[in-house]
Design a protein around this motif. Structure first.
Motif, PDB file in Angstrom:
ATOM      1  N   LYS A  47       0.938   0.321  34.247  1.00 37.74           N
ATOM      2  CA  LYS A  47      -0.185   0.189  33.312  1.00 37.74           C
ATOM      3  C   LYS A  47      -0.322  -1.227  32.766  1.00 37.74           C
ATOM      4  O   LYS A  47      -1.176  -1.490  31.923  1.00 37.74           O
ATOM      5  N   LYS A  61      -1.432  -6.157  38.678  1.00 39.46           N
ATOM      6  CA  LYS A  61      -1.206  -4.916  37.939  1.00 39.46           C
ATOM      7  C   LYS A  61       0.029  -4.211  38.468  1.00 39.46           C
ATOM      8  O   LYS A  61       0.162  -3.980  39.671  1.00 39.46           O
ATOM      9  N   GLY A  63      -0.257  -5.509  44.131  1.00 39.87           N
ATOM     10  CA  GLY A  63      -0.969  -5.108  42.932  1.00 39.87           C
ATOM     11  C   GLY A  63      -1.957  -6.152  42.456  1.00 39.87           C
ATOM     12  O   GLY A  63      -2.346  -6.169  41.286  1.00 39.87           O
ATOM     13  N   THR A  65      -5.464  -7.778  41.957  1.00 40.35           N
ATOM     14  CA  THR A  65      -6.815  -7.243  41.820  1.00 40.35           C
ATOM     15  C   THR A  65      -7.795  -8.369  41.566  1.00 40.35           C
ATOM     16  O   THR A  65      -7.544  -9.244  40.725  1.00 40.35           O
ATOM     17  N   THR A  77      -5.898 -10.913  38.872  1.00 44.25           N
ATOM     18  CA  THR A  77      -4.941 -10.238  37.996  1.00 44.25           C
ATOM     19  C   THR A  77      -3.901  -9.526  38.849  1.00 44.25           C
ATOM     20  O   THR A  77      -4.161  -9.189  40.002  1.00 44.25           O
ATOM     21  N   THR A 116      -1.273  -5.126  33.147  1.00 42.96           N
ATOM     22  CA  THR A 116      -2.115  -6.035  33.925  1.00 42.96           C
ATOM     23  C   THR A 116      -1.991  -7.433  33.334  1.00 42.96           C
ATOM     24  O   THR A 116      -2.200  -7.632  32.140  1.00 42.96           O
ATOM     25  N   ALA A 148       5.684  -7.826  37.025  1.00 42.25           N
ATOM     26  CA  ALA A 148       4.428  -8.560  37.244  1.00 42.25           C
ATOM     27  C   ALA A 148       4.644 -10.058  37.046  1.00 42.25           C
ATOM     28  O   ALA A 148       4.154 -10.888  37.823  1.00 42.25           O
TER      29      ALA A 148
END
Length: 201
Positions: free
Chosen positions: A172, A169, A127, A129, A167, A174, A49
């Motif tokens: 799990k 992700k 990913g 969001t 964000t 974030t 991330a």
């Protein structure tokens, strides 16, 4: 019977106690293995991330800092266009940043007037969001007072600013992303560029 021979075996109680102890030991080993795996996975997801955020930040910082024109934010899907300084051939270098419903942040590039818009959208992050109730993109034009940008009440920007807020992700994990980019190339209050070949949708 020779001395020392013993064929009595184990009692049921001894077997039950032994199996109970082995079950506890096995459970502890499995739990420790799962915990180690989960921790390693979380570290890997965090690193992935962060890599996506770093790559996105560097790419956008390099381009938005030198944008000569930035267009309005559009929705469904969220996107906005901007133009880099003219290429050596005099053509407009157009970009479009967009956030798809599947969480892919993409940055398209093309030249106008050769094309009417982007033909491909390479992904720069996945990913992604949207934060509830917060638009992922916002543009504050020169001379405006972006109260929601975390500035003081008397702040007025001299240059166009673009804020990205969302964000990312992975698994799990974030991580938040909130960054303001200031375009200092031909976009201040005195020399703001209002027209571009990178036409709005």
């Amino acid at each position: 019977m020779a001395a020392g021979d013993n064929d009595e075996g184990f009692s049921l109680m001894e077997l039950v106690i032994t199996l109970s102890i082995m079950s506890v030991v096995t459970l502890m080993l499995v739990s420790a293995t799962v915990e180690i795996y989960s921790g390693t996975k979380a570290i890997d997801n965090t690193a992935e991330a962060r890599d996506q955020l770093d790559n996105s930040f560097r790419r956008l910082d390099r381009e938005l800092r030198y944008a000569r024109w930035i267009g309005q934010v559009k929705t469904a899907p969220y996107r906005f266009r901007y133009e880099l300084p003219k290429a050596a051939d005099g053509k407009s270098q157009c970009r479009e940043l967009s956030l798809a419903a599947d969480g892919v942040l993409s940055l398209a590039a093309w030249k106008d007037p050769d094309a009417t818009g982007p033909t491909s959208r390479p992904a720069i992050a996945s990913g992604v969001t949207q934060i509830s109730g917060v638009a992922p993109f916002a543009v504050y034009y020169a001379g405006a007072a972006p109260a929601s940008a975390g500035m003081g009440s008397s702040y007025v920007n001299d240059f166009v600013q673009t804020r990205l807020q969302f964000t990312v992700k992975v698994g799990k994990v974030t991580l938040p992303f909130d960054s303001i980019y200031t375009a200092q190339n031909n976009t201040d209050r005195a020399t703001a560029v209002s027209e571009s070949d990178c036409k709005e949708l």
